[in-house]
Design a protein around this motif. Structure first.
Motif, mmCIF file in Angstrom:
data_model
loop_
_atom_site.group_PDB
_atom_site.id
_atom_site.type_symbol
_atom_site.label_atom_id
_atom_site.label_comp_id
_atom_site.label_asym_id
_atom_site.label_seq_id
_atom_site.Cartn_x
_atom_site.Cartn_y
_atom_site.Cartn_z
ATOM 1 N N THR A 123 35.406 33.024 42.724
ATOM 2 C CA THR A 123 36.559 33.150 43.810
ATOM 3 C C THR A 123 37.733 32.400 43.142
ATOM 4 O O THR A 123 38.860 33.120 43.421
ATOM 5 C CB THR A 123 36.238 32.647 44.944
ATOM 6 O OG1 THR A 123 35.142 33.184 45.313
ATOM 7 C CG2 THR A 123 37.274 32.793 46.201
ATOM 8 N N ARG B 170 42.853 40.068 49.285
ATOM 9 C CA ARG B 170 43.385 40.897 48.147
ATOM 10 C C ARG B 170 42.889 40.444 46.874
ATOM 11 O O ARG B 170 42.411 41.098 45.764
ATOM 12 C CB ARG B 170 45.030 40.689 48.019
ATOM 13 C CG ARG B 170 45.782 41.536 49.015
ATOM 14 C CD ARG B 170 47.217 41.186 48.862
ATOM 15 N NE ARG B 170 47.658 42.085 50.281
ATOM 16 C CZ ARG B 170 48.934 42.706 49.713
ATOM 17 N NH1 ARG B 170 49.866 42.272 48.892
ATOM 18 N NH2 ARG B 170 49.470 43.362 50.855
ATOM 19 N N ALA B 171 42.362 39.095 46.911
ATOM 20 C CA ALA B 171 41.572 38.505 45.601
ATOM 21 C C ALA B 171 40.101 38.945 45.470
ATOM 22 O O ALA B 171 39.737 39.164 44.662
ATOM 23 C CB ALA B 171 41.650 36.913 45.822
ATOM 24 N N GLU B 172 39.493 39.486 46.937
ATOM 25 C CA GLU B 172 38.256 39.501 46.738
ATOM 26 C C GLU B 172 38.135 40.944 46.333
ATOM 27 O O GLU B 172 37.132 41.523 45.943
ATOM 28 C CB GLU B 172 37.649 39.294 48.327
ATOM 29 C CG GLU B 172 37.457 37.992 48.762
ATOM 30 C CD GLU B 172 36.616 37.110 47.676
ATOM 31 O OE1 GLU B 172 35.619 37.626 47.545
ATOM 32 O OE2 GLU B 172 36.881 36.032 47.632
ATOM 33 N N GLU C 226 50.460 39.073 42.538
ATOM 34 C CA GLU C 226 51.340 39.053 43.776
ATOM 35 C C GLU C 226 52.890 38.438 43.542
ATOM 36 O O GLU C 226 53.790 39.161 43.839
ATOM 37 C CB GLU C 226 50.973 38.075 45.022
ATOM 38 C CG GLU C 226 49.673 38.737 45.738
ATOM 39 C CD GLU C 226 49.864 40.107 46.411
ATOM 40 O OE1 GLU C 226 51.150 40.424 47.010
ATOM 41 O OE2 GLU C 226 48.757 40.597 46.781
ATOM 42 N N GLU D 265 47.597 29.422 38.495
ATOM 43 C CA GLU D 265 47.295 30.929 37.665
ATOM 44 C C GLU D 265 46.536 30.703 36.168
ATOM 45 O O GLU D 265 45.889 31.604 35.844
ATOM 46 C CB GLU D 265 48.881 31.405 37.369
ATOM 47 C CG GLU D 265 49.493 31.753 38.552
ATOM 48 C CD GLU D 265 50.965 32.420 38.288
ATOM 49 O OE1 GLU D 265 51.397 32.334 37.182
ATOM 50 O OE2 GLU D 265 51.280 32.744 39.421
ATOM 51 N N GLU E 217 44.043 28.911 35.879
ATOM 52 C CA GLU E 217 42.887 28.422 36.386
ATOM 53 C C GLU E 217 42.668 27.113 35.958
ATOM 54 O O GLU E 217 41.363 26.866 35.592
ATOM 55 C CB GLU E 217 41.635 29.464 35.902
ATOM 56 C CG GLU E 217 41.920 30.635 36.256
ATOM 57 C CD GLU E 217 40.868 31.738 35.785
ATOM 58 O OE1 GLU E 217 39.609 31.459 35.872
ATOM 59 O OE2 GLU E 217 41.277 32.755 35.322
ATOM 60 N N ARG F 176 39.572 34.586 40.733
ATOM 61 C CA ARG F 176 40.086 35.977 41.562
ATOM 62 C C ARG F 176 41.433 35.630 42.203
ATOM 63 O O ARG F 176 42.388 36.301 42.043
ATOM 64 C CB ARG F 176 39.086 36.394 42.484
ATOM 65 C CG ARG F 176 37.989 37.256 41.581
ATOM 66 C CD ARG F 176 37.108 37.998 42.508
ATOM 67 N NE ARG F 176 36.328 36.977 43.315
ATOM 68 C CZ ARG F 176 35.047 37.394 43.938
ATOM 69 N NH1 ARG F 176 34.450 38.460 43.711
ATOM 70 N NH2 ARG F 176 34.740 35.988 44.646
ATOM 71 N N ILE F 177 41.594 34.417 42.588
ATOM 72 C CA ILE F 177 42.684 33.719 43.185
ATOM 73 C C ILE F 177 43.921 33.551 42.507
ATOM 74 O O ILE F 177 44.919 34.068 42.653
ATOM 75 C CB ILE F 177 42.378 32.482 44.425
ATOM 76 C CG1 ILE F 177 41.443 32.867 45.388
ATOM 77 C CG2 ILE F 177 43.530 31.674 44.562
ATOM 78 C CD1 ILE F 177 40.703 31.487 46.032
ATOM 79 N N LEU G 258 43.182 36.054 50.280
ATOM 80 C CA LEU G 258 41.729 36.008 50.061
ATOM 81 C C LEU G 258 41.144 37.420 49.837
ATOM 82 O O LEU G 258 40.536 37.918 48.637
ATOM 83 C CB LEU G 258 41.209 35.154 50.751
ATOM 84 C CG LEU G 258 41.405 33.718 50.547
ATOM 85 C CD1 LEU G 258 40.618 32.896 51.584
ATOM 86 C CD2 LEU G 258 41.075 33.171 49.319
ATOM 87 N N ARG H 286 44.026 35.104 39.548
ATOM 88 C CA ARG H 286 44.717 36.425 39.146
ATOM 89 C C ARG H 286 45.451 36.962 40.298
ATOM 90 O O ARG H 286 46.493 37.772 39.972
ATOM 91 C CB ARG H 286 43.602 37.360 38.680
ATOM 92 C CG ARG H 286 42.970 37.068 37.567
ATOM 93 C CD ARG H 286 41.918 37.986 36.945
ATOM 94 N NE ARG H 286 40.919 38.217 37.946
ATOM 95 C CZ ARG H 286 39.727 37.565 37.999
ATOM 96 N NH1 ARG H 286 39.420 36.673 36.942
ATOM 97 N NH2 ARG H 286 38.656 38.036 38.665
ATOM 98 N N ARG H 287 45.075 36.784 41.480
ATOM 99 C CA ARG H 287 45.804 37.518 42.693
ATOM 100 C C ARG H 287 47.128 36.769 42.938
ATOM 101 O O ARG H 287 48.058 37.319 43.026
ATOM 102 C CB ARG H 287 45.011 37.360 44.061
ATOM 103 C CG ARG H 287 45.751 37.912 45.083
ATOM 104 C CD ARG H 287 46.426 39.308 44.920
ATOM 105 N NE ARG H 287 45.307 40.225 44.635
ATOM 106 C CZ ARG H 287 45.951 41.584 44.403
ATOM 107 N NH1 ARG H 287 47.163 42.065 44.337
ATOM 108 N NH2 ARG H 287 45.173 42.530 44.151
#
Length: 188
Positions: free
Chosen positions: A8, A73-75, A19, A45, A47, A11-12, A71, A14-15
């Motif tokens: 997660t 959108r990240a998922e 955005e 960003e 990580e 993914r957050i 979240l 990257r999102r």
């Protein structure tokens, strides 16, 4: 020490970048709009750090999204059945609370989140995180204090609070035992 339970966090990261890029914003633009330091956003960003719930709420607000929306959108898309093995789990690095996304779909107005709040911990969320949602919090085990718009609500196992108009909210476990609760919210 890492706070990512599954992928997660990646993914957050990257999102947030997607955005920001989709809006043509620099790191400085997002920092100005969110009140989050440019260096912090950069680390998220890349990580290199897991953002706290408060930071995620500020970033989501800058994108005109709720935390759930960011979240979501990240998922990405999910099936109608939310299998326990597929539910994303995230640990807040500041409080240590564990957040499980039990149910969330872009085509459904309801969201279900399960949280385990460690003893003696609290999280304060700005009113903006409640601007586009209505929610109820149901305590499953332990005791919890909710400070909402100047009002104090003391909840025990089985108690449920329906939140009022958007205001700053502090969720606190003032005991020496963990607390588990479920949040059900509807996006408006």
């Amino acid at each position: 020490m890492t706070t990512i339970i599954d992928d997660t966090g990646a993914r957050i990261a990257r999102r947030v970048r997607l955005e920001r890029d989709a809006r043509g914003w620099s790191l400085a633009d997002l920092a100005d709009r969110s009140g989050v330091a440019k260096a912090t956003i950069s680390k998220i960003e890349r990580e290199e750090m897991s953002p706290s719930a408060v930071i995620l709420v500020r970033l989501a607000g800058a994108f005109d999204l709720t935390l759930a929306g960011l979240l979501l959108r990240a998922e990405g898309e999910r099936e109608r059945v939310s299998r326990a093995a597929d539910q994303s789990v995230w640990r807040d690095p500041d409080t240590g609370y564990l957040r499980r996304q039990v149910f969330l779909r872009p085509d459904h107005p309801l969201e279900v989140v399960q949280v385990e709040m460690p003893a003696g911990r609290r999280v304060a969320l700005p009113a903006s995180s409640y601007a586009h949602i209505r929610q109820a919090l149901w305590v499953q085990a332990g005791d919890l204090v909710i400070l909402e718009g100047g009002e104090r609500h003391e909840l025990g196992a089985g108690d449920c609070l329906g939140f009022g108009p958007p205001s700053e909210v502090t969720i606190a476990n003032e005991t020496d035992a963990p607390c588990a609760y479920v949040v059900v919210l509807a996006r408006s």
